[in-house]
Design a protein around this motif. Structure first.
Motif, PDB file in Angstrom:
ATOM      1  N   LEU A   1       0.829  -1.210   0.000  1.00 14.02           N
ATOM      2  CA  LEU A   1       0.000   0.000   0.000  1.00 14.02           C
ATOM      3  C   LEU A   1       0.865   1.262   0.000  1.00 14.02           C
ATOM      4  N   THR A   2       1.962   1.221   0.735  1.00 13.46           N
ATOM      5  CA  THR A   2       2.881   2.365   0.754  1.00 13.46           C
ATOM      6  C   THR A   2       3.486   2.589  -0.624  1.00 13.46           C
ATOM      7  N   PHE A   3       3.895   1.501  -1.268  1.00 11.82           N
ATOM      8  CA  PHE A   3       4.461   1.592  -2.615  1.00 11.82           C
ATOM      9  C   PHE A   3       3.430   2.155  -3.599  1.00 11.82           C
ATOM     10  N   CYS A   4       2.206   1.633  -3.550  1.00  8.72           N
ATOM     11  CA  CYS A   4       1.156   2.094  -4.465  1.00  8.72           C
ATOM     12  C   CYS A   4       0.812   3.561  -4.221  1.00  8.72           C
ATOM     13  N   ALA A   5       0.757   3.953  -2.946  1.00  9.72           N
ATOM     14  CA  ALA A   5       0.484   5.352  -2.632  1.00  9.72           C
ATOM     15  C   ALA A   5       1.584   6.247  -3.188  1.00  9.72           C
ATOM     16  N   GLY A   6       2.830   5.782  -3.080  1.00  6.12           N
ATOM     17  CA  GLY A   6       3.945   6.545  -3.615  1.00  6.12           C
ATOM     18  C   GLY A   6       3.856   6.702  -5.125  1.00  6.12           C
ATOM     19  N   ILE A   7       3.520   5.612  -5.810  1.00  6.33           N
ATOM     20  CA  ILE A   7       3.370   5.673  -7.273  1.00  6.33           C
ATOM     21  C   ILE A   7       2.318   6.699  -7.663  1.00  6.33           C
ATOM     22  N   ILE A   8       1.178   6.656  -6.976  1.00  6.64           N
ATOM     23  CA  ILE A   8       0.088   7.596  -7.281  1.00  6.64           C
ATOM     24  C   ILE A   8       0.546   9.030  -7.036  1.00  6.64           C
ATOM     25  N   ILE A   9       1.182   9.266  -5.895  1.00  7.68           N
ATOM     26  CA  ILE A   9       1.612  10.620  -5.533  1.00  7.68           C
ATOM     27  C   ILE A   9       2.633  11.160  -6.531  1.00  7.68           C
ATOM     28  N   PHE A  10       3.652  10.346  -6.834  1.00  6.21           N
ATOM     29  CA  PHE A  10       4.735  10.849  -7.669  1.00  6.21           C
ATOM     30  C   PHE A  10       4.310  11.034  -9.123  1.00  6.21           C
ATOM     31  N   PHE A  11       3.490  10.132  -9.645  1.00  2.03           N
ATOM     32  CA  PHE A  11       3.056  10.312 -11.027  1.00  2.03           C
ATOM     33  C   PHE A  11       2.018  11.433 -11.136  1.00  2.03           C
ATOM     34  N   PHE A  12       1.276  11.679 -10.060  1.00  7.13           N
ATOM     35  CA  PHE A  12       0.381  12.838 -10.044  1.00  7.13           C
ATOM     36  C   PHE A  12       1.197  14.123 -10.123  1.00  7.13           C
ATOM     37  N   LEU A  13       2.292  14.174  -9.368  1.00  8.95           N
ATOM     38  CA  LEU A  13       3.158  15.349  -9.410  1.00  8.95           C
ATOM     39  C   LEU A  13       3.761  15.549 -10.788  1.00  8.95           C
ATOM     40  N   THR A  14       4.159  14.455 -11.444  1.00  3.97           N
ATOM     41  CA  THR A  14       4.734  14.590 -12.786  1.00  3.97           C
ATOM     42  C   THR A  14       3.691  15.071 -13.780  1.00  3.97           C
ATOM     43  N   SER A  15       2.429  14.664 -13.590  1.00  2.00           N
ATOM     44  CA  SER A  15       1.369  15.125 -14.493  1.00  2.00           C
ATOM     45  C   SER A  15       1.153  16.627 -14.339  1.00  2.00           C
ATOM     46  N   LEU A  16       1.306  17.139 -13.112  1.00  2.00           N
ATOM     47  CA  LEU A  16       1.188  18.582 -12.905  1.00  2.00           C
ATOM     48  C   LEU A  16       2.294  19.332 -13.655  1.00  2.00           C
ATOM     49  N   HIS A  17       3.495  18.754 -13.638  1.00  5.30           N
ATOM     50  CA  HIS A  17       4.612  19.397 -14.340  1.00  5.30           C
ATOM     51  C   HIS A  17       4.378  19.370 -15.830  1.00  5.30           C
ATOM     52  N   ARG A  18       3.846  18.276 -16.370  1.00  2.00           N
ATOM     53  CA  ARG A  18       3.599  18.174 -17.823  1.00  2.00           C
ATOM     54  C   ARG A  18       2.554  19.204 -18.248  1.00  2.00           C
ATOM     55  N   GLU A  19       1.513  19.387 -17.418  1.00  2.00           N
ATOM     56  CA  GLU A  19       0.474  20.366 -17.743  1.00  2.00           C
ATOM     57  C   GLU A  19       1.070  21.772 -17.767  1.00  2.00           C
ATOM     58  N   GLU A  20       1.964  22.041 -16.812  1.00  2.00           N
ATOM     59  CA  GLU A  20       2.583  23.365 -16.741  1.00  2.00           C
ATOM     60  C   GLU A  20       3.455  23.626 -17.964  1.00  2.00           C
ATOM     61  N   VAL A  21       4.219  22.584 -18.396  1.00  2.00           N
ATOM     62  CA  VAL A  21       5.081  22.735 -19.559  1.00  2.00           C
ATOM     63  C   VAL A  21       4.262  22.973 -20.815  1.00  2.00           C
ATOM     64  N   VAL A  22       3.162  22.188 -20.968  1.00  2.00           N
ATOM     65  CA  VAL A  22       2.294  22.329 -22.142  1.00  2.00           C
ATOM     66  C   VAL A  22       1.643  23.718 -22.163  1.00  2.00           C
TER      67      VAL A  22
END
Length: 333
Positions: free
Chosen positions: A312-333
């Motif tokens: 669960l900790t690993f899955c939560a981390g995946i969700i958190i970190f890829f959510f953060l990367t999606s925010l960066h991609r939106e900002e770049v676009v």
């Protein structure tokens, strides 16, 4: 590398900012060891000296502080209690990472000041509150597995955005809104709490946030995270040494046999940090994270509820970190 490092000490700035404080540490340490007859500590605790020769170098060159090496090695390999490992990690980083910070300042290695100030302020609240109220409540085995599982998810996310998505990076944060500044403070608080539990955490926690959400280059985020971990280590070790007064004799003995190695090892790492590219820094970080996780699996052998918490900790981390990367991609676009 060592030759170029030593030759670079001849300029005025490194001498004033680095050489004099480091020389002072050696004088105090040598005097104490000689007058108290503590040289025999090396006979029983040499394995920690060896561990921190490597750990201090990693502390200077990556966003994983020396505690990220000391804590898992001590708890997983040498079966030392998490409380002793945490206190030692904070104490030894207060020496080694302070030396690395002095070297970073002396050589004017680039730092991100907004990230440093906001997360640093939050980190101080986090490490104080975490030391007093959170760390005593975390079971040892769960602390170990949550630590390695969460940062495994970060390693995977960082690999994907660096080598699959091939992210764009920046050398400083963009102009931040009040809400975004508050986020940096809160991430600092969380990182400070992690430092209180494990002996390190604000460095990798804040590093992951600014690299994922804002695309800050590893070459800037890493030295900034080193300075942040220095502040947490100094405050945490002072609290355990004087306020709570629970610094164990074992932690102090380990600390004494490691001081002469970390005071140069961490600055050596920081010196190399300024000479390699950001992807090389990232690759070293992947290797450390994977090694920590594999060691934990073989030594702890989690099952049942512990395995479930780890997943669960690993899955939560995946969700958190890829959510953060999606925010960066939106900002770049």
């Amino acid at each position: 590398m060592a030759v170029s490092f030593l030759s670079s000490l001849t300029s005025r700035r490194p001498f004033l900012y680095f050489v004099l404080p480091v020389a002072g540490v050696y004088v105090v340490w040598l005097s104490y060891m000689q007058f108290t007859g503590q040289w025999g500590l090396f006979n029983d605790n040499w394995f920690m000296s060896l561990t921190m020769i490597f750990g201090s170098f990693i502390a200077g060159i990556s966003s994983e502080g020396g505690g990220a090496i000391a804590y898992p090695v001590m708890t997983l390999v040498f079966n030392i209690t998490p409380e002793v490992a945490r206190n030692f990690s904070l104490a030894i980083q207060s020496i080694g990472m302070t030396a690395a910070t002095l070297w970073i300042i002396a050589k004017r290695i680039s730092l991100e000041r907004t990230y440093l100030l906001l997360s640093g302020a939050g980190g101080l609240f986090g490490v104080v509150g975490g030391t007093l109220w959170v760390a005593p409540l975390v079971p040892a085995a769960y602390a170990k597995m949550m630590f390695v599982s969460f940062w495994l998810s970060f390693g995977i996310a960082l690999f994907v955005i660096n080598h699959v998505r091939k992210r764009d990076t920046r050398q400083q944060l963009p102009r931040l809104s009040a809400c975004q500044k508050s986020e940096l403070v809160l991430v600092g608080v969380l990182g400070g709490v992690l430092s209180a539990i494990f002996g390190n955490g604000i460095d990798i926690c804040t590093f992951s946030f600014v690299t994922m959400k804002y695309g800050l280059s590893e070459k800037v985020a890493t030295p900034t995270s080193v300075v942040l971990m220095t502040s947490n280590a100094v405050v945490g070790s002072l609290m355990h040494g004087f306020l709570i007064a629970d610094m164990q004799p074992e932690a102090i003995n380990y600390w004494l046999v490691c001081i002469p190695f970390v005071v140069l090892g961490a600055p050596l790492g920081a010196n190399l940090l300024d000479k390699i590219n950001r992807l090389s820094i990232a690759v070293m970080l992947y290797a450390i994270i994977i090694a920590q996780f594999i060691a934990a699996l073989f030594i702890i052998r989690p099952a049942g509820s512990l395995m479930m918490v780890s997943v669960l900790t690993f899955c939560a981390g995946i969700i958190i970190f890829f959510f953060l990367t999606s925010l960066h991609r939106e900002e770049v676009v």
